[in-house]
Design an enzyme around this catalytic site. Structure first.
Site, mmCIF file in Angstrom:
data_model
loop_
_atom_site.group_PDB
_atom_site.id
_atom_site.type_symbol
_atom_site.label_atom_id
_atom_site.label_comp_id
_atom_site.label_asym_id
_atom_site.label_seq_id
_atom_site.Cartn_x
_atom_site.Cartn_y
_atom_site.Cartn_z
ATOM 1 N N CYS A 84 0.838 -1.206 0.000
ATOM 2 C CA CYS A 84 0.000 0.000 0.000
ATOM 3 C C CYS A 84 0.867 1.247 0.000
ATOM 4 O O CYS A 84 1.317 1.712 1.047
ATOM 5 C CB CYS A 84 -0.928 0.014 1.212
ATOM 6 S SG CYS A 84 -2.275 -1.153 1.097
ATOM 7 N N GLN A 85 1.097 1.788 -1.171
ATOM 8 C CA GLN A 85 1.834 3.044 -1.258
ATOM 9 C C GLN A 85 0.900 4.193 -0.871
ATOM 10 O O GLN A 85 -0.299 4.018 -0.719
ATOM 11 C CB GLN A 85 2.329 3.263 -2.703
ATOM 12 C CG GLN A 85 3.162 2.108 -3.244
ATOM 13 C CD GLN A 85 2.315 1.098 -4.022
ATOM 14 O OE1 GLN A 85 1.157 0.887 -3.719
ATOM 15 N NE2 GLN A 85 2.921 0.489 -5.012
#
Length: 339
Positions: A84-85
């Site tokens: 999850c950037q």
């Protein structure tokens, strides 16, 4: 005739989640994984599984109902975890488009298109604090926008019969229109330590320390770390922040103890900052020892080079943890079927 509970796994890796869900009675229609060596591991152990060795970004845009031969809403579960950037948080509503370009976008797209009754989204504990909590906030809002209520918890592997201090963020999604009830599994009373699980471990490849590293670790007693080193060695080996009086990683020059659970199994057994030295012998843990600590069954074989095997094991969800979650998922789906 008992109705099957059908799942689909994304980012399947070497099968940690898959083994646990299978044991819990969830039958998967497919396993999507990009790493070819991990795919070989899945196929080697379960030849009948539908292993799709492909990039999720090339699959999520397809007609998924046709691709998997299942209608929207028929699937019981989607499981997996994506990196999850940071996402864009422009505007009042953080929709799925805000996550475009991230692997999470493709995970969420599968859920939006197939509308499973439930999903398991697992990730590192750091997701909660990433980007000052904005990433986590966006993840929850996107799930909400595509029609799911979410319950989440940081689950400790040691609480569920696994001799390891591993922690994972686990989110359980429930389709809002179905009013599904879910309870996280209860913590076990039995808390195993290394001596409980490292008995009669099959022989397997094992990484080796450099001669210099081995000499240093010989000074460290069972359960000890860099603070136990002689002063002349400590100054060279200790973390910089520790020398400056600002703490320092307890994983440096760390020797495990038989009477404690293992520190989190990593993807490489010889990282200086994440030492996992055998309690008695001056060596890293072997491939099968790390697999046993992760709760993989001894018969589960890992393909690829030794370094690839360690990586597959270190990246995995402990099968026993997945099993405990899977049992509760199964209960939820079965209770839904009775309504």
């Amino acid at each position: 005739m008992e109705q099957k509970i059908l799942g689909l796994e994304l980012f399947a890796g070497a099968g940690g989640m898959a083994i646990g869900l299978e044991k819990a009675g969830i039958e998967s229609i497919g396993f999507l994984e990009i790493d070819r060596t991990a795919c070989k591991t899945l196929k080697e152990n379960r030849p009948k599984w539908n292993v799709i060795c492909e990039d999720i970004t090339k699959i999520s845009g397809l007609d998924l109902e046709k691709y998997f031969n299942i209608k929207k809403g028929e699937l019981d579960l989607i499981s997996g975890g994506s990196p999850c950037q940071s996402f864009s948080t422009v505007g009042k509503k953080m929709g799925l488009e805000d996550a475009r370009g991230t692997l999470f976008f493709h995970y969420a797209t599968f859920i939006e298109k197939l509308k499973p009754k439930m999903f398991i989204f697992e990730n590192v504990k750091g997701l909660l604090s990433h980007d000052k909590g904005k990433t986590f906030e966006t993840v929850l809002e996107i799930f909400d926008n595509i029609g799911y209520d979410v319950e989440w918890k940081v689950m400790k592997a040691w609480d569920y019969g696994i001799a390891q201090k591993r922690e994972r963020f686990i989110a359980i999604g429930k389709r809002k229109d179905l009013k599904i009830q879910f309870n996280f599994p209860e913590v076990h009373k039995y808390k195993p330590v290394l001596k409980d699980v490292l008995k009669d471990v099959p022989e397997s490849p094992c990484a080796k320390y450099s001669e210099k590293r081995a000499k240093i670790l010989k000074y460290v007693p069972q359960g000890g770390w860099w603070k136990d080193l002689p002063p002349e060695i400590k100054s060279e080996y200790a973390p910089k922040q520790a020398i400056e009086g600002n703490g320092g990683s307890t994983g440096v020059a760390r020797r495990l103890s038989w009477d404690e659970p293992c520190l989190t199994i990593m993807t490489t057994p010889i990282g200086k900052m994440t030492e996992r030295c055998h309690p008695d012998e001056t060596r890293p843990l072997s491939v099968r020892e790390t697999a046993r600590i992760q709760s993989f069954p001894d018969e589960w074989q890992f393909c690829g080079k030794m370094s690839e095997q360690y990586k597959q094991i270190g990246n995995a969800v402990p099968p026993l943890l997945a099993y405990e979650i899977g049992k509760e998922i199964k209960k939820s789906i079965e209770n839904l079927m009775k309504k």
